[in-house]
Write an enzyme that holds these catalytic residues in place. Structure first.
Site, mmCIF file in Angstrom:
data_model
loop_
_atom_site.group_PDB
_atom_site.id
_atom_site.type_symbol
_atom_site.label_atom_id
_atom_site.label_comp_id
_atom_site.label_asym_id
_atom_site.label_seq_id
_atom_site.Cartn_x
_atom_site.Cartn_y
_atom_site.Cartn_z
ATOM 1 N N GLN A 155 0.840 -1.191 0.000
ATOM 2 C CA GLN A 155 0.000 0.000 0.000
ATOM 3 C C GLN A 155 0.882 1.251 0.000
ATOM 4 O OE1 GLN A 155 -2.460 1.546 3.432
ATOM 5 N NE2 GLN A 155 -4.124 0.796 2.124
ATOM 6 N N TYR B 210 -5.801 10.411 4.132
ATOM 7 C CA TYR B 210 -4.420 10.522 3.697
ATOM 8 C C TYR B 210 -4.321 11.290 2.381
ATOM 9 C CZ TYR B 210 -3.496 7.130 7.397
ATOM 10 O OH TYR B 210 -3.399 6.491 8.610
ATOM 11 N N GLY C 35 -10.196 -7.158 7.904
ATOM 12 C CA GLY C 35 -9.162 -6.469 8.655
ATOM 13 C C GLY C 35 -8.902 -7.079 10.011
ATOM 14 N N CYS D 274 -13.700 -12.487 15.556
ATOM 15 C CA CYS D 274 -13.514 -11.062 15.835
ATOM 16 C C CYS D 274 -14.876 -10.471 16.176
ATOM 17 C CB CYS D 274 -12.943 -10.347 14.619
ATOM 18 S SG CYS D 274 -12.951 -8.536 14.781
ATOM 19 N N CYS E 152 -6.169 -5.369 19.185
ATOM 20 C CA CYS E 152 -5.620 -5.071 17.861
ATOM 21 C C CYS E 152 -5.311 -3.588 17.677
ATOM 22 C CB CYS E 152 -6.574 -5.542 16.768
ATOM 23 S SG CYS E 152 -8.235 -4.838 16.861
ATOM 24 N N ALA F 232 -10.079 -17.090 30.864
ATOM 25 C CA ALA F 232 -8.673 -17.366 31.177
ATOM 26 C C ALA F 232 -8.450 -18.861 31.367
ATOM 27 C CB ALA F 232 -8.263 -16.598 32.432
ATOM 28 N N GLU G 158 -15.636 -26.525 36.807
ATOM 29 C CA GLU G 158 -16.461 -25.315 36.824
ATOM 30 C C GLU G 158 -17.616 -25.512 37.800
ATOM 31 O OE1 GLU G 158 -18.503 -22.013 36.600
ATOM 32 O OE2 GLU G 158 -16.488 -22.196 35.679
ATOM 33 N N GLN H 232 -17.406 -13.928 34.072
ATOM 34 C CA GLN H 232 -17.850 -12.538 33.935
ATOM 35 C C GLN H 232 -18.028 -12.156 32.465
ATOM 36 O OE1 GLN H 232 -18.663 -10.571 36.432
ATOM 37 N NE2 GLN H 232 -17.258 -10.783 38.154
#
Length: 648
Positions: free
Chosen positions: A102, A172, A317, A341, A348, A397, A416, A426
């Site tokens: 790019q 830009y 992206g 995502c 990110c 986690a 659990e 949570q």
């Protein structure tokens, strides 16, 4: 479903791309500080090529010394940079993708501290973000700038790239010439649409002349600028047609500028592929392929967008950051293996913020996949010494540590205290406010990865010290999370006083009015949840502002909804006591009374759950991770889980 539209090859000019999935240009912090390319960048982009993307467009690369907009931005304005560029092109090609660079010039969207001199632009209008003086190009200097773009493309061609993308979006230089807001020139580079696009005409024609017909030329454009007086849809369509006539092989449709950052990086509340209508209009107006960005993540939405003709290619992206293997998993039907995502931007977009990262963490990656940048130190292999691993707590986690450890060959059991449909801790509660549904996706992904890799999941079991000693694990991982607390003030035990989690989970149904104490992430999202049930909602925060723990686009989007929904906000306000429907507080040194609230909701934070006392003596190896170590965010929790899973 094998997603036939997504995986149908298509030509861009004379370049055949094997599928319609594209890694768009995004700053990665994986290049060297001096703008050269070495192993980190090659590993990062090479992983996405191996992951099956048809085309990889590498991040913004400066065409001259005044063009840099990011620290460590790759550079193209000297032959000295060709060896690194060659390594990068080879890494992408070895992975099986087409390689595109790019071409970038920040123009006014940079600062003197970044480039060591006054920024330059088509006109002397300062950046809305940087607010520094700007030198306006002379006509002669514009022609010199045009040649900088052309010569940069020549270097990319020599390095073995298949083409370039001319960045004319996001505020830009390319957009600064095209935009009626930033171009006030009266020479050949200004005036109407043809004058404002003459800059692009000379660059495209020059690159074609110097690099030949086989070299692909893509132009990234804005559908809308998103600022008053900026580029709007009608001119964007005309601009697209002109670019085609100048010789562009494809158009990559995006939107926004620095001063409308939420349009460039849409928050999680925005629908996937939100910009499809204008993209389709542009596609119907030209005869070259069109590409579209806009928070794409779901394979089925991608397939439908291509099949119904909204776009020819989809730019993934943030999703390509989350999972380098996305195309391979999609093509193989392993969609449950895809790291999702959700548009949170928690990892990110904070990759170069040392205040938010942990020791040893660097470079772009994903909150749900800390290994996604493919750095050498985050790669792992099967263990040579399998261990009996006991993990307590199936929050994000615990599950992250569990599946990675099991994938490496350890014997992992995860306990659990809640049922199977309450894993996530949570993080699952966080999915309950409006616009947060997608948070269920990573929880489901983690659970799937645990099951796929043979983690023994034991539900409805609350572990105590005696049970741990009985099991005799080689490794104990404590991921018991945290418990929300109330402020220790008079009236905190009133009949109309509740915890945010209880409200979100439907254990307490509110009505009429609610005041939420706490203006952090949990508090503001609980307030928005309450607005569905209550005519009047307010948030009280003792700090100077609310929602400061949200990424800026997510925060701005939420505050805009607050304003629209009429949610009251009281900042610099410290709650002193609760009496019935009234909250007494101190605001800027004065006592105030907030009256008429039928419900008072606490969202002031959580304290780590530490149920085992001297935990270090319960196993040869003991790790306490996530909120069980210290109540923080999911970013730290998942990162710690990943590191433990890799370390064992």
């Amino acid at each position: 479903m094998n997603f036939p539209s997504t995986f149908e090859p298509m030509y861009i000019g004379k370049m055949l791309v094997k599928n319609r999935l594209v890694v768009p240009a995004m700053d990665s912090a994986m290049c060297e500080d001096d703008g050269t390319i070495e192993k980190m960048a090659c590993d990062y982009y090479g992983a996405r090529a191996k992951g099956g993307f048809g085309m990889v467009i590498t991040e913004i690369a400066a065409v001259d010394e005044r063009g840099m907009g990011m620290p460590g931005e790759p550079r193209l304005y000297s032959d000295d940079y060709i060896p690194g560029l060659t390594k990068l092109a080879n890494a992408i090609h070895r992975g099986g993708a087409k390689a595109i660079v790019q071409l970038h010039h920040a123009g006014r969207e940079t600062c003197e501290a970044m480039i060591g001199q006054t920024p330059t632009a088509p006109s002397s209008i300062p950046s809305l973000v940087y607010r520094e003086p700007v030198n306006e190009y002379t006509t002669e200097q514009v022609y010199e700038l045009v040649d900088s773009y052309i010569q940069s493309a020549v270097r990319c061609n020599k390095a073995g790239f298949d083409g370039i993308e001319f960045h004319s979006a996001h505020g830009y230089m390319g957009l600064q010439f095209m935009s009626p807001r930033t171009n006030k020139r009266i020479d050949e580079f200004g005036g109407g649409v043809t004058g404002r696009s003459y800059f692009h005409k000379l660059i495209i024609e020059g690159i074609r002349r110097e690099c030949g017909e086989d070299f692909a030329i893509i132009v990234r454009i804005d559908s809308i600028e998103g600022r008053a007086g900026g580029l709007e849809e009608e001119e964007s369509v005309v601009f697209a047609r002109l670019l085609e006539s100048y010789g562009a092989d494809a158009l990559n449709v995006s939107a926004g500028t620095y001063a409308s950052w939420d349009v460039i990086v849409p928050p999680s509340a925005w629908q996937q592929g939100w910009n499809w209508r204008i993209c389709r209009r542009i596609k119907e107006s030209v005869n070259v392929p069109v590409m579209l960005a806009g928070r794409f993540s779901d394979p089925f939405i991608i397939e439908q967008s291509i099949e119904r003709g909204d776009t020819d290619f989809v730019c993934l992206g943030r999703q390509s950051i989350a999972d380098p293997e996305y195309p391979n998993k999609m093509a193989g039907g392993d969609v449950e293996d895809i790291v999702p995502c959700v548009g949170c931007t928690q990892r990110c977009m904070s990759f170069n913020d040392h205040d938010t990262l942990q020791e040893g963490d660097w470079g772009v990656s994903c909150i749900f996949n800390p290994m996604s940048n493919n750095r050498k130190d985050v790669q792992y292999s099967p263990t040579e010494t399998p261990k009996k691993v006991m993990i307590i707590g199936a929050g994000v986690a615990g599950m992250e540590a569990a599946w990675i450890a099991a994938e490496r060959g350890h014997d992992v059991t995860l306990y659990e205290k809640n049922g199977e449909n309450r894993v996530g801790g949570q993080f699952l509660v966080a999915a309950y406010p409006p616009f947060k549904q997608e948070l269920t996706r990573p929880i489901k992904y983690y659970k799937h990865m645990c099951e796929k890799n043979g983690v023994k999941m034991v539900y409805n079991t609350e572990v105590n010290t005696a049970f741990i000693k009985e099991q005799q694990p080689d490794v104990l991982v404590v991921a018991t999370g945290a418990t929300p607390f109330k402020l220790n003030i008079p009236g905190n035990d009133g009949d109309n006083v509740f915890m945010a989690n209880d409200v979100l989970l439907g254990k307490k149904i509110l009505g009429n009015s609610a005041l939420v104490i706490g203006g952090g992430l949990v508090g503001v999202e609980t307030a928005e949840f309450c607005k569905d049930y209550c005519g009047r909602v307010a948030v009280v925060e003792m700090k100077e502002d609310i929602a400061t723990d949200l990424y800026m686009t997510v925060r701005d989007d939420l505050l805009g909804r607050f304003k629209k929904e009429g949610i009251e906000v009281y900042k610099n306000t410290k709650v002193q006591k609760i009496e019935g429907n009234s909250v007494y507080a101190e605001q800027d040194g004065k006592e105030i009374v907030l009256d008429g609230f039928d419900n008072i909701v606490f969202a002031v934070g959580s304290k780590a759950d530490k149920p085992f006392g001297d935990v270090e003596g319960l196993a040869p190896e003991v790790y306490v991770i996530g909120d069980a170590k210290e109540a923080r965010s999911a970013l730290e929790a998942i990162y710690e889980g990943a590191r433990v899973g890799m370390k064992l």
